[in-house]
Design a protein around this motif. Sequence first.
Motif, PDB file in Angstrom:
ATOM      1  N   GLU A  74      22.060 -34.344 -49.578  1.00 41.18           N
ATOM      2  CA  GLU A  74      21.790 -32.963 -49.541  1.00 41.18           C
ATOM      3  C   GLU A  74      20.998 -32.340 -48.249  1.00 41.18           C
ATOM      4  OE1 GLU A  74      19.251 -29.401 -51.993  1.00 41.18           O
ATOM      5  OE2 GLU A  74      19.532 -31.291 -52.887  1.00 41.18           O
ATOM      6  N   LEU A  75      20.415 -33.193 -48.083  1.00 43.22           N
ATOM      7  CA  LEU A  75      19.355 -33.039 -46.578  1.00 43.22           C
ATOM      8  C   LEU A  75      20.479 -33.019 -45.434  1.00 43.22           C
ATOM      9  CD1 LEU A  75      16.069 -35.028 -47.000  1.00 43.22           C
ATOM     10  CD2 LEU A  75      16.524 -32.643 -46.971  1.00 43.22           C
ATOM     11  N   VAL A  76      21.482 -33.970 -45.606  1.00 42.21           N
ATOM     12  CA  VAL A  76      22.477 -34.135 -44.552  1.00 42.21           C
ATOM     13  C   VAL A  76      23.373 -32.919 -44.347  1.00 42.21           C
ATOM     14  CG1 VAL A  76      24.820 -35.305 -43.850  1.00 42.21           C
ATOM     15  CG2 VAL A  76      22.600 -36.670 -44.335  1.00 42.21           C
ATOM     16  N   ARG A  77      23.770 -32.261 -45.625  1.00 43.43           N
ATOM     17  CA  ARG A  77      24.477 -31.068 -45.749  1.00 43.43           C
ATOM     18  C   ARG A  77      23.644 -30.086 -45.135  1.00 43.43           C
ATOM     19  NH1 ARG A  77      25.986 -33.828 -50.349  1.00 43.43           N
ATOM     20  NH2 ARG A  77      24.430 -32.889 -51.740  1.00 43.43           N
ATOM     21  N   THR A 135      11.162 -37.715 -42.395  1.00 41.58           N
ATOM     22  CA  THR A 135      11.661 -38.868 -41.650  1.00 41.58           C
ATOM     23  C   THR A 135      13.333 -38.741 -41.575  1.00 41.58           C
ATOM     24  OG1 THR A 135       9.812 -40.171 -42.181  1.00 41.58           O
ATOM     25  CG2 THR A 135      11.581 -41.370 -41.795  1.00 41.58           C
ATOM     26  N   ILE A 136      13.687 -38.351 -42.931  1.00 42.82           N
ATOM     27  CA  ILE A 136      15.201 -38.348 -43.127  1.00 42.82           C
ATOM     28  C   ILE A 136      16.025 -37.186 -42.179  1.00 42.82           C
ATOM     29  CG2 ILE A 136      16.959 -37.757 -44.555  1.00 42.82           C
ATOM     30  CD1 ILE A 136      15.702 -40.150 -45.169  1.00 42.82           C
ATOM     31  N   VAL A 137      15.015 -36.078 -42.003  1.00 42.55           N
ATOM     32  CA  VAL A 137      15.672 -34.759 -41.325  1.00 42.55           C
ATOM     33  C   VAL A 137      15.526 -35.053 -39.714  1.00 42.55           C
ATOM     34  CG1 VAL A 137      15.001 -32.327 -40.470  1.00 42.55           C
ATOM     35  CG2 VAL A 137      14.970 -33.106 -42.846  1.00 42.55           C
ATOM     36  N   ASP A 138      14.438 -35.932 -39.422  1.00 43.92           N
ATOM     37  CA  ASP A 138      14.370 -36.287 -37.968  1.00 43.92           C
ATOM     38  C   ASP A 138      15.616 -37.336 -37.738  1.00 43.92           C
ATOM     39  OD1 ASP A 138      12.061 -34.768 -37.382  1.00 43.92           O
ATOM     40  OD2 ASP A 138      10.955 -36.676 -37.382  1.00 43.92           O
ATOM     41  N   SER A 139      15.927 -38.045 -38.767  1.00 41.41           N
ATOM     42  CA  SER A 139      16.775 -39.265 -38.502  1.00 41.41           C
ATOM     43  C   SER A 139      18.304 -38.241 -38.272  1.00 41.41           C
ATOM     44  CB  SER A 139      16.950 -40.001 -39.560  1.00 41.41           C
ATOM     45  OG  SER A 139      18.160 -40.980 -39.298  1.00 41.41           O
ATOM     46  N   ILE A 140      18.502 -37.442 -39.075  1.00 45.67           N
ATOM     47  CA  ILE A 140      19.897 -36.411 -39.061  1.00 45.67           C
ATOM     48  C   ILE A 140      19.678 -35.736 -37.724  1.00 45.67           C
ATOM     49  CG2 ILE A 140      20.780 -34.420 -40.070  1.00 45.67           C
ATOM     50  CD1 ILE A 140      19.429 -35.419 -42.416  1.00 45.67           C
ATOM     51  N   GLY A 141      18.495 -35.363 -37.148  1.00 47.72           N
ATOM     52  CA  GLY A 141      18.476 -34.864 -35.911  1.00 47.72           C
ATOM     53  C   GLY A 141      19.003 -35.818 -34.656  1.00 47.72           C
ATOM     54  N   ARG A 142      18.676 -37.032 -35.096  1.00 45.69           N
ATOM     55  CA  ARG A 142      19.086 -37.956 -33.915  1.00 45.69           C
ATOM     56  C   ARG A 142      20.661 -38.464 -33.953  1.00 45.69           C
ATOM     57  NH1 ARG A 142      14.092 -39.904 -35.335  1.00 45.69           N
ATOM     58  NH2 ARG A 142      14.843 -41.543 -36.758  1.00 45.69           N
ATOM     59  N   GLY A 143      21.280 -37.532 -34.796  1.00 47.42           N
ATOM     60  CA  GLY A 143      22.768 -37.743 -34.988  1.00 47.42           C
ATOM     61  C   GLY A 143      23.205 -38.683 -36.134  1.00 47.42           C
ATOM     62  N   ASN A 144      22.146 -39.323 -37.149  1.00 50.36           N
ATOM     63  CA  ASN A 144      22.466 -40.092 -38.252  1.00 50.36           C
ATOM     64  C   ASN A 144      22.819 -39.053 -39.352  1.00 50.36           C
ATOM     65  OD1 ASN A 144      21.886 -42.624 -36.909  1.00 50.36           O
ATOM     66  ND2 ASN A 144      19.826 -41.986 -37.096  1.00 50.36           N
ATOM     67  N   ASN A 145      24.246 -38.814 -39.470  1.00 48.01           N
ATOM     68  CA  ASN A 145      24.691 -37.826 -40.262  1.00 48.01           C
ATOM     69  C   ASN A 145      25.498 -38.481 -41.458  1.00 48.01           C
ATOM     70  OD1 ASN A 145      26.803 -38.618 -38.971  1.00 48.01           O
ATOM     71  ND2 ASN A 145      27.481 -36.597 -38.380  1.00 48.01           N
ATOM     72  N   THR A 146      25.365 -39.977 -41.756  1.00 48.63           N
ATOM     73  CA  THR A 146      25.943 -40.530 -42.871  1.00 48.63           C
ATOM     74  C   THR A 146      24.854 -41.323 -43.639  1.00 48.63           C
ATOM     75  OG1 THR A 146      26.443 -42.523 -41.741  1.00 48.63           O
ATOM     76  CG2 THR A 146      28.142 -40.562 -41.699  1.00 48.63           C
ATOM     77  N   LEU A 147      25.049 -41.397 -44.835  1.00 49.08           N
ATOM     78  CA  LEU A 147      23.863 -42.548 -45.710  1.00 49.08           C
ATOM     79  C   LEU A 147      23.793 -43.742 -45.053  1.00 49.08           C
ATOM     80  CD1 LEU A 147      22.209 -42.270 -48.146  1.00 49.08           C
ATOM     81  CD2 LEU A 147      24.057 -43.040 -49.585  1.00 49.08           C
ATOM     82  N   SER A 168      14.330 -28.450 -51.230  1.00 50.86           N
ATOM     83  CA  SER A 168      13.304 -27.788 -50.411  1.00 50.86           C
ATOM     84  C   SER A 168      12.067 -28.407 -50.433  1.00 50.86           C
ATOM     85  CB  SER A 168      13.270 -26.188 -51.036  1.00 50.86           C
ATOM     86  OG  SER A 168      12.830 -26.299 -52.385  1.00 50.86           O
ATOM     87  N   GLY A 169      11.090 -28.140 -49.993  1.00 52.10           N
ATOM     88  CA  GLY A 169       9.841 -28.490 -50.002  1.00 52.10           C
ATOM     89  C   GLY A 169       9.207 -28.799 -48.509  1.00 52.10           C
ATOM     90  N   LYS A 170       8.250 -29.374 -48.487  1.00 49.32           N
ATOM     91  CA  LYS A 170       7.304 -29.785 -47.532  1.00 49.32           C
ATOM     92  C   LYS A 170       7.810 -30.905 -46.688  1.00 49.32           C
ATOM     93  CE  LYS A 170       3.041 -27.961 -49.322  1.00 49.32           C
ATOM     94  NZ  LYS A 170       1.666 -27.960 -49.594  1.00 49.32           N
ATOM     95  N   ASP A 171       7.566 -31.042 -45.367  1.00 46.82           N
ATOM     96  CA  ASP A 171       8.126 -32.232 -44.757  1.00 46.82           C
ATOM     97  C   ASP A 171       7.789 -33.436 -45.462  1.00 46.82           C
ATOM     98  OD1 ASP A 171       9.654 -30.823 -43.036  1.00 46.82           O
ATOM     99  OD2 ASP A 171       8.230 -30.775 -41.345  1.00 46.82           O
ATOM    100  N   SER A 172       6.437 -33.448 -45.838  1.00 46.68           N
ATOM    101  CA  SER A 172       5.852 -34.538 -46.423  1.00 46.68           C
ATOM    102  C   SER A 172       6.393 -35.234 -47.841  1.00 46.68           C
ATOM    103  CB  SER A 172       4.182 -34.630 -46.409  1.00 46.68           C
ATOM    104  OG  SER A 172       3.869 -33.527 -47.229  1.00 46.68           O
ATOM    105  N   GLU A 173       7.192 -34.296 -48.345  1.00 45.45           N
ATOM    106  CA  GLU A 173       7.883 -34.328 -49.819  1.00 45.45           C
ATOM    107  C   GLU A 173       8.554 -35.961 -49.511  1.00 45.45           C
ATOM    108  OE1 GLU A 173      10.902 -32.792 -52.838  1.00 45.45           O
ATOM    109  OE2 GLU A 173      10.611 -31.545 -50.822  1.00 45.45           O
ATOM    110  N   ILE A 174       8.188 -36.723 -50.553  1.00 47.05           N
ATOM    111  CA  ILE A 174       8.997 -38.297 -50.776  1.00 47.05           C
ATOM    112  C   ILE A 174      10.261 -37.977 -51.003  1.00 47.05           C
ATOM    113  CG2 ILE A 174       8.871 -40.431 -51.804  1.00 47.05           C
ATOM    114  CD1 ILE A 174       6.513 -39.918 -49.529  1.00 47.05           C
ATOM    115  N   VAL A 175      11.222 -38.527 -50.195  1.00 42.83           N
ATOM    116  CA  VAL A 175      12.616 -38.655 -50.689  1.00 42.83           C
ATOM    117  C   VAL A 175      13.034 -39.937 -51.453  1.00 42.83           C
ATOM    118  CG1 VAL A 175      14.952 -38.487 -49.876  1.00 42.83           C
ATOM    119  CG2 VAL A 175      13.198 -36.844 -49.112  1.00 42.83           C
ATOM    120  N   CYS A 176      12.769 -40.998 -50.656  1.00 43.68           N
ATOM    121  CA  CYS A 176      12.965 -42.091 -51.085  1.00 43.68           C
ATOM    122  C   CYS A 176      11.723 -42.627 -51.763  1.00 43.68           C
ATOM    123  CB  CYS A 176      13.549 -43.080 -50.079  1.00 43.68           C
ATOM    124  SG  CYS A 176      13.844 -44.866 -50.632  1.00 43.68           S
TER     125      CYS A 176
END
Length: 83
Positions: free
Chosen positions: A62-65, A19-31, A2-10
Amino acid sequence: MSGKDSEIVCYCQDIDKKTIVDSIGRGNNTLNLIREDTSACTGGNCTVNNPSGTCCSGDIMELVRLYSKAEESSSGCCSCCSS
């Protein structure tokens, strides 16, 4: 995750959740696809930089899931910090 969009993941590459969620939204659904698209999980020093002391791959998966409709075909286990 959970957390804000600005939360650092990497922490090695300073990649935030949005950035990660936007990438998933573009169809990038694997690491690997997310790595190629964002450079997340490529720094190799997450266990030092991440306050949790872990690699970011688990948080990315987890974000991919949460945000992907497709199933991840492999575990996507950390490779950026295991070498």
